[in-house]
Design a protein around this motif. Sequence first.
Motif: not given
Length: 108
Positions: A64-68
């Motif tokens: 989720x946080x790589x994407x964000x």
Amino acid sequence: MWKETLSNLIKGVGNFAKTNPSVANAVHQLDVATRENSVLDAKTHELIALAVAVTTRCDGCISAHVHAAKKAGASKEEIAAALGTAIALNAGAAYVYSSHVVDAYDEL
């Protein structure tokens, strides 16, 4: 693997939200609160989140946080720098907590 992890996370969180909406809403509101009136920009927020995700070993958080982070404009090099800090802190934390073990041994 990571696209599937993110997809499964979104599906799983959605299913959890249907089962326990009050907790899901509370978690969502906590995330919103970390961003409202923040002195951190979105990229910095996500770099910190990735460092924490690594130290807590959360694959869903990583996806989720790589994407964000990518959406916020973080480069691979910036992410690697944040992860370097996480690695250094994890080693440091193990060192500090090792002293607790020695203290407990001496006390007990």
